[in-house]
Write a protein that holds these residues in place. Structure first.
Motif, short mmCIF file in Angstrom:
data_model
loop_
_atom_site.label_atom_id
_atom_site.label_comp_id
_atom_site.label_asym_id
_atom_site.label_seq_id
_atom_site.Cartn_x
_atom_site.Cartn_y
_atom_site.Cartn_z
N ASP A 1 24.20 29.33 -9.64
CA ASP A 1 22.98 28.68 -10.08
C ASP A 1 22.27 28.00 -8.92
N LYS B 1 23.03 24.93 -7.84
CA LYS B 1 22.85 23.51 -8.15
C LYS B 1 23.01 22.68 -6.88
N TYR C 1 22.70 19.09 -7.10
CA TYR C 1 22.95 17.70 -7.46
C TYR C 1 24.36 17.32 -7.03
N HIS D 1 17.70 16.79 -10.77
CA HIS D 1 18.83 17.73 -10.78
C HIS D 1 18.33 19.07 -10.23
N HIS E 1 17.89 22.73 -8.32
CA HIS E 1 18.64 23.96 -8.14
C HIS E 1 17.72 24.97 -7.47
N CYS F 1 29.62 22.93 -14.39
CA CYS F 1 28.69 23.94 -13.87
C CYS F 1 27.91 24.59 -15.00
N CYS G 1 25.00 26.27 -16.88
CA CYS G 1 23.95 27.18 -16.40
C CYS G 1 22.96 27.47 -17.52
#
Length: 526
Positions: free
Chosen positions: A152, A154, A156, A186, A188, A323, A325
């Motif tokens: 993803d 991410k 954060y 947050h 991504h 995690c 998604c």
């Protein structure tokens, strides 16, 4: 002239540029058609606690002034081709950022990566998805960019003490990430954009005299008098350097076995294990955004974070989402034939009709029982055996075992399964035949509790897909807190997720930078 504002906006105002500009001008008491006025967001977070979703925004308004870039500072990279090298094993976020930091400090990095570059890696991902063929050196975990490349993305992290988060974000933006990652609470990137970004990081390293060796697997260490001098590859080549940063990721079991065999101090480490839970994204949106039909054109796909403490046979353990998604896909993340592992990823738009999240249970060392015979590798062997059971339950292919959520709690094999984003397909099984009792029972307790926290979450319109086992490394490679150096082997710097010191792209990148700084300060000539 520049002014700063804090606003609570509707999604239509926060996510539409013209509506946002008008909202800021209104807040400033200015005409909505004022010329030479530029508004931009510097921070944005969604507040969905009430019945009406709001977006908290920090904004800047510029009038008759060039706003400039959101980037505050970028590193200055030196040309280092003639400098003495340091070795970096692994080209994931930790390894790549260690290499960039070394170049910034005037030292040559040689990055040694067992897998392929991002373009060549795609063929091996297609093979595991379509044919169930696992290449042990090139898969969703191994290859340029590591596990983070096909994820993803991410960004954060709570690891604010590890380093400068803003600095990492700005380096990513300079290499192709959108400035939105500097704004969202947050952030991504998305799996569709990460490969291009990773390739640009590689280009920066090469342009400034660093080296990256693909298809090069480390098979032994060059050790002399408790000091590492270099590594030996599968081709028998000896590569030497002033020090070694070991950034191999959480799935490099052969490296853990090598360290154990060479009697380099390592430790078994607690981790977490469970399944992927897949719902329709529309259902999660309705729960999180309190909408009756869909979330509309402005709000992003909604996410969730859940945790519940459970007691089983007198022991407390946490069950938690991992995690998550939104608008994502579940992918096969095995790193060797004969095992089945699943993971989640999302494209940048998060526009899949599915939402998935890891749902895992804490595994402590006292839970490992008979596996203690494997010493420092006990948690790794426990993890591997469950992955092998999942592979067998799925039919000894990459078809994954699955069960509807309520059926799982009621100990009923599902008569049918739902549509899924998991490309190799699913087979209906009793997941308790795959998962240890202490994990399965705790998950069953937690699902009911989550249904109370998120009305509609506990439903047979969701399914468990297993197993999610690579949440973090089952091994810790110890290091001295003050210097980051291994306590036994000089010039060896355990780094990132594989060593047990990071838990995502940004924390791994920061750890890579710190390891490079420590090694260079200790052993490189000024």
């Amino acid at each position: 002239m520049k002014q700063n504002f804090s606003l609570q906006l509707s999604p239509e105002e926060a996510y539409d540029s013209e509506n946002f500009r008008k909202a800021v001008l209104k807040k400033a008491g200015l005409a909505p058609d004022l010329p030479n006025a530029f508004a931009r967001q510097t921070r944005r977070s969604i507040d969905a606690r009430g019945r009406k979703v709001l977006v908290n925004v920090e904004a800047e308004l510029f009038i008759n002034e060039n706003p400039g870039s959101l980037l505050d500072h970028l590193p200055e990279y030196h040309h280092v081709s003639q400098q003495d090298p340091i070795l970096i094993v692994g080209a994931g976020p930790a390894g790549l950022f260690a290499a960039l930091r070394a170049i910034e400090l005037g030292v040559k990095p040689i990055v040694i990566e067992r897998g392929k570059d991002v373009r060549a890696r795609r063929r091996d991902l297609a093979a595991i998805n379509k044919e169930g063929i696992v290449n042990p050196d090139s898969n969703y975990c191994f290859g340029e960019g590591g596990a983070g490349t096909y994820s993803d993305g991410k960004l954060y992290t709570r690891s604010k003490k590890r380093g400068d988060i803003r600095r990492i974000m700005e380096i990513l933006v300079a290499h192709g990430a959108t400035e939105e990652i500097l704004v969202d609470a947050h952030p991504h990137i998305g799996t569709n954009k990460l490969p291009v970004l990773v390739a640009k990081l590689r280009e920066t390293i090469l342009e400034h005299g660093g080296e990256i060796l693909f298809d090069t697997r480390v098979e032994d260490l060059i050790l002399e008098n408790d000091e590492i001098k270099g590594v030996i590859t599968q081709q028998g080549d000896k590569i030497k350097g002033l020090g070694v940063i070991l950034a191999t990721g959480h799935s490099a079991r052969d490296i853990f076995q090598l360290l154990d065999r060479r009697k380099v101090l390592i430790e078994a480490k607690p981790f977490a294990l469970g399944v992927r839970i897949e719902h329709s994204q529309t259902l999660i949106d309705r729960i999180q955004y309190h909408c009756e039909i869909d979330r509309g054109p402005y709000l992003p796909a909604s996410a969730y974070s859940l945790v519940h403490q459970t007691e089983y046979k007198g022991k407390q353990r946490g069950v938690f989402s991992f995690c998550m998604c939104p608008g994502g896909f579940i992918v096969p993340a095995a790193t060797a034939p004969g095992e089945l592992v699943v993971n989640g990823m999302s494209p940048s738009r998060r526009d899949s009709k599915f939402a998935n999240s890891g749902m895992v249970v804490s595994v402590e060392l006292e839970d490992l029982g008979k596996y203690h015979q494997f010493g420092a590798l006990s948690a790794m062997h426990f993890q591997a055996e469950i992955e092998q059971k999942a592979w067998a339950a799925g039919g000894k292919t990459q078809t994954a075992p699955a069960q509807r959520m309520v059926d799982f709690v009621n100990r009923k094999v599902s008569s049918s399964l739902l549509d899924t984003s998991y490309q190799p397909g699913l087979v209906s099984v009793e997941m308790r035949e795959v998962l240890p009792d202490f994990i399965a029972e705790r998950m069953a307790m937690a699902f009911k509790a989550f249904g109370q926290k998120m009305k509609g979450y506990f439903t047979n319109d969701a399914q468990l897909i297993g197993v999610e086992s690579r949440t973090s490394s089952p091994v810790r490679i110890p290091r001295i807190k003050e210097t980051f150096e291994h306590p036994q082997i000089k010039r060896l710097y355990p780094c990132g997720e594989g060593a047990g010191y990071a838990g995502g792209i940004v924390s791994a990148a920061m750890d890579g930078e710190r390891c490079a700084e420590m090694l260079i300060a200790a052993y490189c000539k000024k």
